[in-house]
Design an enzyme around this catalytic site. Structure first.
Site, PDB file in Angstrom:
ATOM      1  CD  GLU A  75      -4.846 -16.081   2.843  1.00  0.00           C
ATOM      2  OE1 GLU A  75      -4.676 -14.461   2.999  1.00  0.00           O
ATOM      3  OE2 GLU A  75      -4.488 -16.584   1.916  1.00  0.00           O
ATOM      4  CG  HIS A  79     -10.052 -13.835   1.482  1.00  0.00           C
ATOM      5  ND1 HIS A  79      -9.756 -14.935   2.125  1.00  0.00           N
ATOM      6  CD2 HIS A  79      -9.131 -13.629   0.953  1.00  0.00           C
ATOM      7  CE1 HIS A  79      -8.328 -15.232   2.168  1.00  0.00           C
ATOM      8  NE2 HIS A  79      -8.087 -14.460   1.225  1.00  0.00           N
ATOM      9  CG  HIS A 132      -7.544 -11.799   5.250  1.00  0.00           C
ATOM     10  ND1 HIS A 132      -8.142 -10.834   4.471  1.00  0.00           N
ATOM     11  CD2 HIS A 132      -6.419 -12.539   4.803  1.00  0.00           C
ATOM     12  CE1 HIS A 132      -7.171 -11.281   3.203  1.00  0.00           C
ATOM     13  NE2 HIS A 132      -6.304 -12.400   3.567  1.00  0.00           N
ATOM     14  CG  HIS A 148      -0.826 -11.367   3.738  1.00  0.00           C
ATOM     15  ND1 HIS A 148      -1.864 -10.626   4.605  1.00  0.00           N
ATOM     16  CD2 HIS A 148      -1.564 -11.934   3.101  1.00  0.00           C
ATOM     17  CE1 HIS A 148      -3.270 -11.180   4.501  1.00  0.00           C
ATOM     18  NE2 HIS A 148      -2.926 -12.200   3.219  1.00  0.00           N
ATOM     19  NE  ARG A 192      -4.248  10.347  20.464  1.00  0.00           N
ATOM     20  CZ  ARG A 192      -3.937  11.062  19.482  1.00  0.00           C
ATOM     21  NH1 ARG A 192      -2.774  11.534  19.557  1.00  0.00           N
ATOM     22  NH2 ARG A 192      -4.803  11.569  18.451  1.00  0.00           N
ATOM     23  N   GLY A 246       7.367  -5.474  -3.697  1.00  0.00           N
ATOM     24  CA  GLY A 246       7.328  -4.072  -4.039  1.00  0.00           C
ATOM     25  C   GLY A 246       6.089  -3.288  -4.178  1.00  0.00           C
ATOM     26  CG  ASP A 248      -0.986 -13.762  -1.304  1.00  0.00           C
ATOM     27  OD1 ASP A 248      -1.517 -14.723  -1.401  1.00  0.00           O
ATOM     28  OD2 ASP A 248      -1.450 -12.465  -1.238  1.00  0.00           O
ATOM     29  CG  LEU A 271      -2.921  -4.781  -4.292  1.00  0.00           C
ATOM     30  CD1 LEU A 271      -1.727  -4.865  -3.165  1.00  0.00           C
ATOM     31  CD2 LEU A 271      -2.263  -5.151  -5.730  1.00  0.00           C
ATOM     32  CB  ALA A 272      -6.907 -10.282  -6.450  1.00  0.00           C
TER      33      ALA A 272
END
Length: 367
Positions: free
Chosen positions: A122, A134, A188, A209, A220, A241, A267, A299-300
């Site tokens: 990834e 990352h 990503h 993801h 648009r 969630g 993940d 988030l990690a």
């Protein structure tokens, strides 16, 4: 030993009235129970799950320990939580770390570590603007050094999933990766809808993801997400969630032209089956209110197993249990061109899991 269950996963569905005969740690037969009296009766019996995005587990991060020992510890942690097969996932890092990860997977499979179905690389060929956690220091365009790693893996018959931002890649190099038989996934990425459709035409067959680390849909400016949803490509979803709202999970599943093109990933990070914190790129990553966050609060990765995701998808969106199970078993395997895990003669009993009526893991059916 004869094991019966209220429901057994067989031929892509939950089916009643079946029993599994086991002998010497292997399945001897799957057959109707009939009038026989089982030695053990369970609510639900099925093959273990398949997770295509496992960064770590049991206190081990694949990037930090790209070795057979590291892979073995990660796989064991997830096996205890219901996942029978994984793609160890190495995220954006130095070329040396990615090469070591590839060598470790080749060695683990050569040693017969059955839980390892391949490798997921990834990054590092991603959009800096959509890098998430990352490390920007290691991001670079797709290059011949990575292609050499991919060629080495494929020569060893290792299934490979490569996540990249297609808009940042040389089309000729992307074509070479596709030509090697690598499953190329867009993630990503800051691609717009047109760039995404061009990537799909060039052989990109998956989205990593979905929703996360990509621009969101606008009226648009449909972007990569709308192009993904309207395509026939595979879409991975993190159903913890936290990463994606339940409504958006349900929308993705309902919007697809083909119902069977969404699957679940965890993940997962080292905290799954391990301590509540670890180090990544020199930063402390910790569990906070069920989420894994870095010092800035971003988030990690995720603090869930794949079975957690199955349970939450059912609870949060009302998805039928059979569909949720398929999204964590048959469908990710199909997405990676892997044979299904079927309860059939010769299957290892260790690859079976038993669940209760609420899809919670029970002790192994045959210790």
């Amino acid at each position: 030993m004869l094991i019966s269950a209220d429901l057994v996963w067989s031929r892509g569905a939950l089916r009643p009235g079946l029993a599994v005969e086991t002998r010497a740690g292997r399945v001897a037969a799957l057959r109707p129970l009939g009038a026989d009296t089982p030695d053990l009766h369970l609510p639900l019996l099925m093959p273990g799950l398949t997770d295509l995005q496992v960064n770590g587990g049991g206190g081990v991060l694949f990037n930090a320990e790209p070795s057979v020992a590291g892979i073995t510890a990660i796989a064991a942690a997830h096996r205890r939580l219901g996942t029978a097969r994984i793609l160890p996932t190495v995220i954006t890092d130095t070329p040396e770390v990615i090469e070591a990860a590839a060598a470790a997977v080749i060695a683990a499979r050569a040693e017969g570590l059955a839980q390892i179905d391949g490798i997921h690389i990834e990054g590092p060929h991603i959009a800096p603007e959509r890098r998430g956690t990352h490390d920007a220091r290691f991001i670079r365009p797709l290059d011949t050094r990575t292609l050499a790693v991919l060629a080495r893996l494929r020569a060893a018959d290792v299934p490979v999933l490569l996540t990249l931002a297609p808009e940042c890649c040389d089309p000729a190099l992307l074509a070479q990766a596709v030509g090697l038989g690598v499953v190329v996934s867009a993630g990503h990425s800051r691609a717009d809808a047109g760039q995404t459709r061009a990537a799909l035409a060039a052989g990109v067959g998956m989205f990593t993801h979905l929703y996360n680390a990509m621009p969101q849909m606008q009226s648009r400016d449909p972007g990569i997400i709308a192009a993904a949803l309207l395509s026939d490509a595979w879409c991975g979803l993190i159903a913890d969630g936290i990463h994606v709202a339940p409504e958006m999970l349900a929308l993705a599943m309902a919007a697809r032209p083909r119902r069977d093109r969404c699957f679940l990933v965890s993940d997962a990070m080292p905290t799954v089956g391990g301590p509540d914190r670890f180090r990544l790129y020199g930063m402390d990553i910790a569990v906070r209110d069920g989420a894994l966050v870095n010092p800035e609060g971003a988030l990690a990765g995720a603090h869930v197993s794949l079975l957690d995701c199955v349970q939450r998808l059912v609870a949060l969106t009302g998805t039928a249990p059979g569909r949720a199970i398929a999204m964590a078993g048959d469908l990710p395997r199909r997405a990676m061109r892997l044979p299904p895990l079927r309860i059939a003669r010769g299957m290892a009993v260790a690859d079976l899991i038993a669940l209760d009526a609420d899809l919670r893991l029970l002790p192994d059916p045959v210790p």
